[in-house]
Design a protein around this motif. Structure first.
Motif, PDB file in Angstrom:
ATOM      1  N   MET A   1       0.845  -1.196   0.000  1.00  0.00           N
ATOM      2  CA  MET A   1       0.000   0.000   0.000  1.00  0.00           C
ATOM      3  C   MET A   1       0.881   1.247   0.000  1.00  0.00           C
ATOM      4  SD  MET A   1      -2.863   1.214   2.759  1.00  0.00           S
ATOM      5  CE  MET A   1      -3.716   2.774   2.555  1.00  0.00           C
ATOM      6  N   ALA A   2       0.574   2.181  -0.897  1.00  0.00           N
ATOM      7  CA  ALA A   2       1.374   3.396  -1.017  1.00  0.00           C
ATOM      8  C   ALA A   2       1.103   4.329   0.153  1.00  0.00           C
ATOM      9  CB  ALA A   2       1.058   4.102  -2.332  1.00  0.00           C
ATOM     10  N   ILE A   3       2.171   4.856   0.704  1.00  0.00           N
ATOM     11  CA  ILE A   3       2.090   5.811   1.818  1.00  0.00           C
ATOM     12  C   ILE A   3       2.560   7.162   1.316  1.00  0.00           C
ATOM     13  CG2 ILE A   3       2.919   6.376   4.127  1.00  0.00           C
ATOM     14  CD1 ILE A   3       3.327   3.403   4.594  1.00  0.00           C
ATOM     15  N   GLN A   4       1.761   8.181   1.531  1.00  0.00           N
ATOM     16  CA  GLN A   4       2.088   9.514   1.051  1.00  0.00           C
ATOM     17  C   GLN A   4       3.097  10.194   1.984  1.00  0.00           C
ATOM     18  OE1 GLN A   4      -1.644  11.587   0.809  1.00  0.00           O
ATOM     19  NE2 GLN A   4      -2.204  10.662  -1.149  1.00  0.00           N
ATOM     20  N   THR A  57       9.377   4.792  -3.045  1.00  0.00           N
ATOM     21  CA  THR A  57       8.949   4.364  -4.380  1.00  0.00           C
ATOM     22  C   THR A  57       8.954   5.492  -5.401  1.00  0.00           C
ATOM     23  OG1 THR A  57       6.635   4.764  -3.760  1.00  0.00           O
ATOM     24  CG2 THR A  57       7.519   2.531  -3.427  1.00  0.00           C
ATOM     25  N   PHE A  75       6.212   9.172  -2.383  1.00  0.00           N
ATOM     26  CA  PHE A  75       5.499   7.985  -1.915  1.00  0.00           C
ATOM     27  C   PHE A  75       6.502   6.949  -1.418  1.00  0.00           C
ATOM     28  CE2 PHE A  75       2.506   9.845  -4.916  1.00  0.00           C
ATOM     29  CZ  PHE A  75       1.298   9.753  -4.237  1.00  0.00           C
ATOM     30  N   GLU A  77       6.367   2.666   0.401  1.00  0.00           N
ATOM     31  CA  GLU A  77       5.534   1.515   0.717  1.00  0.00           C
ATOM     32  C   GLU A  77       6.097   0.810   1.941  1.00  0.00           C
ATOM     33  OE1 GLU A  77       5.561  -1.246  -2.450  1.00  0.00           O
ATOM     34  OE2 GLU A  77       7.746  -1.337  -2.639  1.00  0.00           O
TER      35      GLU A  77
END
Length: 236
Positions: A1-4, A57, A75, A77
């Motif tokens: 899941m991408a984390i900002q 990422t 971003f 992950e």
């Protein structure tokens, strides 16, 4: 899941910042609370840390670009860092962890293209300060050994001599938000400050007469000349 990765609040009245030095690049592994990037405002430089352990990422805002509070600048992950192998990190990040490079010093070395490992830190615990970076960048480079002299050639036509004495190289770099703010305040103070000079005058004729009447006896008794400071102290 991408984390900002977002720009955090850095002050009540600050809405825009500038991206400073990225200590990580896409593909680098980071641990929780490890510094990823520096954010420069017109009041201070703030470090943005990784919220969780994982891997970078994507970087959306490179160094030197403006950004607003809450804007997404990259971003990452959440992944498990491989064990038994060192995490791939960029060179500035290694220097930040092992050498304790101050942000201002890191900025000077990055602009000059100097390897941090070649700089000697004089701060507490071996920290590399801005003064250390400037001293290393401005240090004279040792001259290279002279090359063998070429065979003599026919003299070329002599061109008019041009004087280059005092010439210096100039480089234009964008101002940081902090420097912009300082410049604005200096200009504002010069334009709005009340510049005036006050003169206070006093009649010294009585003091002059008293000094002339006693200076010879004072000099003879104490061996020093009678000045005006004693009168000023007495008056005060």
């Amino acid at each position: 899941m991408a984390i900002q990765l977002v720009v955090p609040p850095v002050g009540e009245s600050i809405t825009e910042v500038q991206i400073g030095t990225w200590h990580k690049k896409p593909g680098d592994y980071v641990r929780a609370d490890e510094v990823i990037v520096e954010i420069e405002s017109d009041k201070a430089t703030v470090e943005v840390s990784a919220p969780v352990a994982g891997r970078i990422t994507e970087i959306l805002k490179p160094a030197g670009q403006p950004a607003v509070i809450g804007e997404v600048i990259g971003f990452m992950e959440a992944v498990e860092i491989p064990t038994g192998a060192p995490a791939p990190v960029s060179a500035p990040a290694v220097a930040e962890q092992s050498r304790h490079v101050m942000p201002a010093a890191q900025r000077v070395l990055s602009q000059a293209g100097v390897d941090v490992t070649a700089v000697v830190g004089t701060g507490p615990g071996g920290r590399i300060l801005k003064e250390d970076a400037l001293r290393h960048v401005d240090a004279p480079v040792a001259p290279a050994p002279p090359a063998p002299a070429p065979p003599p050639a026919k003299p070329a036509p002599v061109a008019p001599a041009t004087s280059t004495a005092g010439a210096r190289e100039e480089e234009t770099v964008p101002m940081s938000p902090l420097r912009k703010r300082v410049a604005q305040q200096l200009v504002s103070a010069q334009q709005t400050a009340a510049l005036l000079t006050t003169f206070n005058e006093i009649d010294m004729s009585g003091v002059m007469a008293l000094r002339n009447a006693h200076k010879d006896a004072y000099d003879k008794k104490y061996g020093i000349k009678l000045g005006f400071m004693s009168f000023f102290v007495k008056a005060a």
